[in-house]
Design an enzyme around this catalytic site. Sequence first.
Site, PDB file in Angstrom:
ATOM      1  N   GLY A  36       0.838  -1.203   0.000  1.00  0.00           N
ATOM      2  CA  GLY A  36       0.000   0.000   0.000  1.00  0.00           C
ATOM      3  C   GLY A  36       0.861   1.236   0.000  1.00  0.00           C
ATOM      4  O   GLY A  36       2.074   1.194  -0.190  1.00  0.00           O
ATOM      5  N   GLY A  66       1.729   4.970   2.045  1.00  0.00           N
ATOM      6  CA  GLY A  66       1.628   5.742   3.269  1.00  0.00           C
ATOM      7  C   GLY A  66       1.600   7.226   2.962  1.00  0.00           C
ATOM      8  O   GLY A  66       1.464   7.649   1.826  1.00  0.00           O
ATOM      9  N   GLY A  67       1.748   8.052   4.017  1.00  0.00           N
ATOM     10  CA  GLY A  67       1.710   9.484   3.813  1.00  0.00           C
ATOM     11  C   GLY A  67       2.895   9.998   3.043  1.00  0.00           C
ATOM     12  O   GLY A  67       2.854  11.081   2.484  1.00  0.00           O
ATOM     13  N   GLY A 100       5.028   7.698   0.946  1.00  0.00           N
ATOM     14  CA  GLY A 100       5.481   6.911  -0.190  1.00  0.00           C
ATOM     15  C   GLY A 100       4.890   5.511  -0.198  1.00  0.00           C
ATOM     16  O   GLY A 100       3.763   5.292   0.247  1.00  0.00           O
ATOM     17  N   VAL A 137       4.712   1.436   0.770  1.00  0.00           N
ATOM     18  CA  VAL A 137       4.956   0.545   1.910  1.00  0.00           C
ATOM     19  C   VAL A 137       5.125  -0.873   1.374  1.00  0.00           C
ATOM     20  O   VAL A 137       4.276  -1.359   0.616  1.00  0.00           O
ATOM     21  CB  VAL A 137       3.794   0.604   2.926  1.00  0.00           C
ATOM     22  N   LYS A 180       8.654   1.451   4.854  1.00  0.00           N
ATOM     23  CA  LYS A 180       8.151   2.630   4.158  1.00  0.00           C
ATOM     24  C   LYS A 180       9.275   3.294   3.389  1.00  0.00           C
ATOM     25  O   LYS A 180      10.319   3.622   3.939  1.00  0.00           O
ATOM     26  CB  LYS A 180       7.516   3.616   5.141  1.00  0.00           C
ATOM     27  N   ASP A 231      -2.568  14.819  12.392  1.00  0.00           N
ATOM     28  CA  ASP A 231      -3.300  14.208  11.277  1.00  0.00           C
ATOM     29  C   ASP A 231      -4.099  12.998  11.739  1.00  0.00           C
ATOM     30  O   ASP A 231      -4.012  11.916  11.163  1.00  0.00           O
ATOM     31  CB  ASP A 231      -2.331  13.826  10.159  1.00  0.00           C
TER      32      ASP A 231
END
Length: 799
Positions: free
Chosen positions: A484, A486-487, A489, A491, A504, A600
Amino acid sequence: MAWLWSTGPGIIAMFSVVAVVAALLMLPLGALAATTRGGKSSCTTICGGINIPYPFGVEPGCYHDGGFNLTCDHSCTPPKLFLGDGTVQVLDIDLQNATVRIDSKTTGVDTDKDGNITLHVGSQQGSGAGAGEGPYFVAEGRNNLVTIGCDVQVVLVGENGTLVSSCAPFCLDDEGVAMIDVPVCSGVLCCQAPILIGRASYGLQFHRLGNQSSSIIYPTSIVESDYSINMKYFYSNLTVPALLGWAISSSVCHTNGSSHSCRSKHSFCRNNTKPFEFGSTSIHGQNCGCSGGYQGNPYISHGCYDINECDYPDIYPCYGDCKNTPGGYDCQCPRGFKGNASKAKGCEDIDECKHPEAYPCYGICINMPGTFHCQCQDGTYGDPLIKQGCISVTARKTFTGLYIGLIVSGGSVILLLALAAPFLTRKIKLHRENKLKKRLFKQNHGLLLQQLISQKTDFGERMIIPLLDLQKATNNFDRTREAGGGGHGVVYKGILDLLVVAIKKSKIVVQREIDDFINEVAILSQINHRNVVKLIGCCLETEVPLLVYEFISNGTLDHHLHVEGPISLSWVERIRIVLEVSRALSYLHSAASMPIYHRDIKSSNILLDDNWTAKVADIGASRYIPIDQSGVTTAVQGTMGYLDPEYYYTGRLTDKSDVFSFGVLLVELLTRKKPFLYRSGGDGVGLVSHFVSLLAEDNLDEIIDHQVTEEGNGEVKEVATLAAMCIQLKGEDRPTMREVEMKLENLRINNINLATNIAARTYRGQAGTQYMPTEGAIVETSRQYTMEEEILLSASYPR
């Protein structure tokens, strides 16, 4: 622009004529030309040999609104093109100069009951438009007022009676009027005067002169200035041209020279001015043109294309090497010449022999056109272009022997190098890789981790992970291992020391991203909480730092909450998850060594493990807050819908910013609606505002998730009230995360006590020992736990 006849007695005959063109009704371009006009491919692009470029068109949807519609009459051979519904014949359309050439003989003329004559040029009679409607006007300075007659003065006036043009034809005598053979229009029998002021309408006045009985008015017209009037053929000519100007929009251009009407990338807007009016310049509207070095249609996308100036040497002279460039061209003198290649004979030969520093020659130099010739002197041979390159013939044998020796020794050296090449290449490659790793380690703030190693040896040893280990764990970062995004880049999922981990890797190599990674390392390295994603380690031997986390396999809260169908997470699970999130935030705010604000908090940043335990993730956006400060001013960062409005407008980050985001999370769990997508059906307000208004009206049932209503009992109102407290506009009115955690703890304890009482009543009166679960009464607060405590607490929660 019409043929007008008037006879009869009287001292002065005066007629009013309303001519040419409508008010400048301009609208934005509503269609594209050719195959892109209105999405059609059936637009007529040529009629009777006349090109029809956009904004003009024949079929609906093929032309720009405001009078640019044309009619192609196929009953004629060849077909004829007309303005509007077919009144005025079109002879030519010029996009570059924004003009339309028409046949003035085909203009319509009407006479009302009072004898006033109305002239229609460019109007759309029969289609509901009146005289003077459309984007057209007489092109100033490019047309003449032409009158054929005797002893009459013709005056062309503007709207306010301003004199625009005037001329008076005369005859030599009464008997010879019809017999005079006048070759040109010069005053006798025919007069012409320039029209210097373009107008959308004019008035014509006729004044009889001299012997009034001899005053005769034959055709009066507006004719293009470049048209040569030959009286012998003037009556019989099939067409008499007149030139109209037009504007695409009645507004003026933007101060930066742009306009929405100019669609092509390489186009600009220009105001359509009309000079000569009392020394001033007024504006008809605006038109578009292609930028310098481009040509084509500026009114359509990609309509202006580059001109290859090298193909037009008569317009763009170049007497050297011509190279086309976007919007221009480059003209250089050929090699061996210098000067100005844009002028004839502007390039002159370079005498290379006079410039040995630029053109070295160690022999005899001979200049030639565009080049030079260099040769060895007599009695020598070799390469005269290099120093000592020419050798004497007597030294040839010695040189040959030396040459053979060099070949033999050189071959041996080459053989040795070939055998040692793989070893040397490997050594050099390893040296470069190690050097690069050291440089990247220092660039990625590796000194910070070295300080951590010196303070916490056990921490440092497990934190720093070699790149080679991560490559093995992910099969060299194979795409099939991507788990998937992440914030920051991508993973990857991998196995490191028999432990499933998430790695990550940033997509963007900028210093700000690297700083965020190091910030996340520094923050997570101090966090030890069961409800925060655990950091395993990091690797700084790559250009982009890599972070290694524990792998959370059960997805995000967002994924499990917003599923299709009426049934989602149970109310009990939702309450437990937000309680665990509140514990994590309360810990970050008050129990960590230095206060940490997440910035966040949202459902997609809450991960769930195999036991459905909530884990707060994506700490990369977090900030340290010094203990002696209540907040800090930062660049605003977060997700719309969850973002604290006070932080958004002031840039001041406090612990109450996370409280607001947590309150939005509570609203999301109560309503099962996404804050960044929801808009109420009535007035389109966001989720938070709609929730607060419904709570004030005691009408929460309208927005609360039906599953929550069925399972929540009286707890829903309490949680909704808590959410409303968290999303107060002023941060000072919101509770702290510690207070929120305690309220949720009390709510959970009440639920446990209620369940216990129900169980007690159920078992009362039955044989055997009464069973009352006591592990549910454990209240967990935000603090650091030992491994044994973590295991016991984890086992105590129902799943």
